[in-house]
Write an enzyme that holds these catalytic residues in place. Structure first.
Site, short mmCIF file in Angstrom:
data_model
loop_
_atom_site.label_atom_id
_atom_site.label_comp_id
_atom_site.label_asym_id
_atom_site.label_seq_id
_atom_site.Cartn_x
_atom_site.Cartn_y
_atom_site.Cartn_z
N LYS A 27 40.02 -10.15 -14.06
CA LYS A 27 39.32 -9.06 -13.36
C LYS A 27 39.40 -7.83 -14.24
CE LYS A 27 39.49 -10.07 -8.44
NZ LYS A 27 40.04 -9.67 -7.12
N GLU A 68 53.89 -6.27 -6.69
CA GLU A 68 53.00 -7.43 -6.91
C GLU A 68 53.81 -8.72 -6.94
OE1 GLU A 68 49.81 -7.13 -6.70
OE2 GLU A 68 49.14 -5.23 -7.56
N GLU A 78 36.42 -15.47 -7.07
CA GLU A 78 36.73 -15.06 -5.71
C GLU A 78 35.68 -15.48 -4.69
OE1 GLU A 78 39.00 -11.39 -5.62
OE2 GLU A 78 38.18 -10.99 -3.61
P1 NAD Z 1 49.46 2.13 -15.81
O1 NAD Z 1 48.63 1.32 -16.68
O2 NAD Z 1 48.97 3.47 -15.40
O3 NAD Z 1 50.92 2.27 -16.45
C1 NAD Z 1 51.89 3.01 -15.76
C2 NAD Z 1 52.54 4.05 -16.65
O4 NAD Z 1 53.47 3.42 -17.52
C3 NAD Z 1 51.58 4.81 -17.55
O5 NAD Z 1 51.97 6.15 -17.59
C4 NAD Z 1 51.80 4.15 -18.92
O6 NAD Z 1 51.50 5.01 -19.99
C5 NAD Z 1 53.27 3.86 -18.87
N1 NAD Z 1 53.71 2.75 -19.69
C6 NAD Z 1 53.10 1.56 -19.90
N2 NAD Z 1 53.89 0.74 -20.58
C7 NAD Z 1 55.02 1.42 -20.86
C8 NAD Z 1 56.22 1.09 -21.52
N3 NAD Z 1 56.44 -0.14 -21.98
N4 NAD Z 1 57.17 2.04 -21.65
C9 NAD Z 1 56.97 3.28 -21.13
N5 NAD Z 1 55.87 3.64 -20.44
C10 NAD Z 1 54.91 2.71 -20.32
O7 NAD Z 1 49.74 1.36 -14.42
P2 NAD Z 1 49.98 -0.17 -14.07
O8 NAD Z 1 50.82 -0.15 -12.86
O9 NAD Z 1 50.43 -0.95 -15.22
O10 NAD Z 1 48.53 -0.69 -13.70
C11 NAD Z 1 47.84 -0.21 -12.58
C12 NAD Z 1 46.39 -0.57 -12.74
O11 NAD Z 1 46.24 -2.00 -12.76
C13 NAD Z 1 45.51 -0.09 -11.61
O12 NAD Z 1 44.35 0.48 -12.12
C14 NAD Z 1 45.17 -1.35 -10.84
O13 NAD Z 1 43.94 -1.27 -10.17
C15 NAD Z 1 45.15 -2.35 -11.94
N6 NAD Z 1 45.33 -3.74 -11.50
C16 NAD Z 1 44.43 -4.65 -11.92
C17 NAD Z 1 44.57 -5.97 -11.57
C18 NAD Z 1 43.62 -7.00 -12.10
O14 NAD Z 1 43.66 -8.15 -11.65
N7 NAD Z 1 42.78 -6.65 -13.05
C19 NAD Z 1 45.65 -6.36 -10.77
C20 NAD Z 1 46.56 -5.41 -10.35
C21 NAD Z 1 46.40 -4.08 -10.73
N1 GLY Z 2 44.72 -8.70 -8.38
C1 GLY Z 2 43.82 -9.54 -7.62
C2 GLY Z 2 43.11 -10.56 -8.43
O1 GLY Z 2 43.32 -10.66 -9.62
O2 GLY Z 2 42.31 -11.28 -7.89
#
Ligand code: NAD
Ligand code: GLY
Length: 367
Positions: free
Chosen positions: A149, A191, A243
Site C-alpha cells: 500500500k 500495530e 483488499e
Molecule cells: P514516521 O515515518 O513519521 O517516523 C516516525 C519518526 O521517527 C520520524 O520523525 C522519523 O524521522 C523518525 N525516525 C525514523 N526512523 C528512525 C530511527 N531509526 N531513529 C530515529 N528516528 C527515526 O512514522 P511511522 O510511524 O514510521 O509511519 C507512519 C506512517 O505509516 C503513516 O503515514 C501511516 O499512514 C503509514 N502506514 C502505512 C501502512 C501501509 O500499509 N502502507 C501501514 C501502516 C502505517
Molecule cells: N495497513 C493495512 C494494510 O496494509 O492493508
C-alpha cells in the site's frame, strides 16, 4: 500457504511475478549487494528525511556506491504533514532533473511516511519504476513496508490518493531501532498488538509477557514479534493483495484511528491513533454482541501497558460525534453508504461487518 519462511529471518511475500523477500536483521551495509540480483538499473534515488539521513544516510549511500550504483539523495522534510502530492512532485522533479528513466530505482530509507511517499512516487513515475523498502521504525518494519500500500494524504482524509505497488525487496536492520525515540517504538507496538487481536492469540499473550524485553530491545524478542507480524501480513496480502475482502482485517483499529488522525490534522501519531481505534472497535464488538466483555478489557490493558492512549481524552480538543461520523464516512473503507468496521469475536479472530449502530458507536466514543 501464501508465505514461506527461509533460513535466518527471511519471509517471502508470495505474489507470483511480484513476489519478494523481507529480510529481518540484515545489516544496512549489505543493502547494495542485496540489490544486485534484482537487476535494477544503475541509478538509484535514496529517499529519506533529515533525521534518518543524519543517522543512516551515509551508510546506505556507501553500501549502494560500493555495489556500483550511482546514488541521488532526495530529502523530504520530516513529518506526516509532508506525505502529500506536493512532496511526491518534488521527488519526480529531482528524478527528472537528474535524468532518471524507467530503468532507475527508488530506495525508501525511513519510517512509514517516507515508505508510503516513495512507494507512491515509484508507482507513478514513468508509470512505475522499481522500489525497495528499508524501514527504520518498528511501525514500518511490521506494517507499512510490507504489502504494497503506497500513497499520500489529502487534507480531507488520510491516504486518499495511492496505489497498490509492491516493493522488490525489504531490508530491516534492527540496529536502527536503537536510535528510535521511545514514543515511536510504542507507536509501532500498536500495530503489533493489532496482529495479535486479528490473527494470533499466542502473539497477544507473548506481548503481555515480554513487555520489558521488547521495550529493552532484546534482539531475539524483537525478531520474534517482527517475524510473526510480517508472516501474518504476508499471508493476508498473498490471499487478497487489493483488499477485495480479507485484507480489510489489517485495518482493525484504523476506522476510528484514521478519523482521529484527520481530525487532529495528523498531529497524533498513526500508531497512537490506531491504539485508540482498537480499544473503540473492541468495545463496539462487545456492545454489538460479537465478543464478551473480557476482549475490550484485555485490549485496553495491553494498549495501556505499552503506554499507548486508549481513549480520546488526550486529543487537542473535544470533537463532535458528527465530525467523527463525517470523517469516518469519507474513509475509503466506506462502501454502499455504510462503513465497514473490523470487530473482534475473540482475541485472535475478527469479523468485517457493516452491522453496527450509530448510537452505540457514539456511546463507545464517549466512554
Ligand atoms: P514516521 O515515518 O513519521 O517516523 C516516525 C519518526 O521517527 C520520524 O520523525 C522519523 O524521522 C523518525 N525516525 C525514523 N526512523 C528512525 C530511527 N531509526 N531513529 C530515529 N528516528 C527515526 O512514522 P511511522 O510511524 O514510521 O509511519 C507512519 C506512517 O505509516 C503513516 O503515514 C501511516 O499512514 C503509514 N502506514 C502505512 C501502512 C501501509 O500499509 N502502507 C501501514 C501502516 C502505517
Ligand atoms: N495497513 C493495512 C494494510 O496494509 O492493508
Amino acid at each position: 500457504m501464501a508465505f514461506s519462511q527461509q533460513a535466518g529471518s527471511s519471509i517471502r511475500v508470495a505474489l507470483g511475478d511480484r513476489s519478494y523477500d523481507i529480510e529481518i536483521d540484515r545489516p544496512l551495509g549489505d543493502l547494495g549487494k542485496k540489490l544486485k540480483p534484482l537487476g535494477l538499473g544503475n541509478k538509484i534515488a535514496l529517499v529519506t528525511n533529515p533525521t534518518v539521513k543524519a543517522l543512516y544516510g551515509a551508510a546506505a549511500v556507501e553500501s549502494l556506491k560500493t555495489a556500483g550504483y550511482q546514488v541521488l539523495s532526495v530529502e523530504i522534510p520530516d513529518g506526516e504533514e509532508h506525505k502529500t502530492l506536493d512532496w511526491a512532485n518534488a521527488i519526480y522533479t529531482a528524478l527528472l532533473i537528474n535524468q532518471f528513466d524507467r530503468a532507475s530505482a527508488l530506495v525508501a530509507l525511513g519510517g512509514g511516511v517516507i515508505g508510503d511517499l516513495t512507494g507512491f512516487a515509484a508507482a507513478t513515475f514513468m508509470r512505475g519504476v522499481p522500489f525497495v523498502q528499508v524501514p527504520t521504525t518498528l511501525l514500518a518494519m511490521v506494517d507499512s513496508s510490507v504489502g504494497g500500500k503506497t500513497g499520500v494524504n489529502h487534507p480531507m482524509g488520510k491516504n486518499m490518493i495511492g496505489s497498490f505497488y509492491q516493493p522488490r525487496y525489504v531490508l530491516m536492520d534492527l540496529n536502527v531501532l536503537k536510535t528510535l525515540p521511545k514514543e515511536e517504538l510504542l507507536a509501532g507496538m500498536a500495530e503489533v498488538i493489532k496482529y495479535g487481536v486479528i490473527a494470533d492469540a499466542e502473539l497477544f499473550d507473548y506481548l503481555g509477557r515480554n513487555r520489558e524485553k521488547i521495550l529493552g530491545l532484546d534482539r531475539d524478542t524483537l525478531i520474534h514479534i517482527i517475524q510473526r507480524s510480517c508472516e501474518i501480513k504476508a499471508e493476508v496480502v498473498g490471499k487478497d493483495e487489493r483488499e477485495g475482502g480479507l485484507r480489510a482485517i489489517l485495518n482493525f483499529g484504523h476506522t476510528v484511528g484514521h478519523a482521529v488522525e484527520t481530525l487532529e490534522n495528523y498531529k497524533v501519531r498513526h500508531g497512537h491513533a490506531v491504539a485508540i481505534g482498537m480499544v473503540m472497535a473492541s468495545r463496539l464488538g462487545h456492545r454489538t454482541g460479537l465478543c464478551d466483555a473480557s476482549v475490550p478489557q484485555q485490549v485496553e490493558k495491553l494498549v495501556r501497558d505499552y503506554g499507548l492512549p486508549a481513549d480520546l481524552s488526550g486529543l487537542s480538543r473535544k470533537h463532535a460525534f458528527q465530525a467523527f461520523l463525517d470523517t469516518i464516512q469519507i474513509d475509503k473503507k466506506a462502501e454502499g453508504g455504510k462503513v465497514k468496521f473490523i470487530l473482534p469475536k475473540k482475541i485472535g479472530e475478527v469479523v468485517i461487518t457493516k452491522e453496527w449502530e450509530e448510537p452505540v458507536l457514539r456511546d463507545v466514543l464517549k466512554s
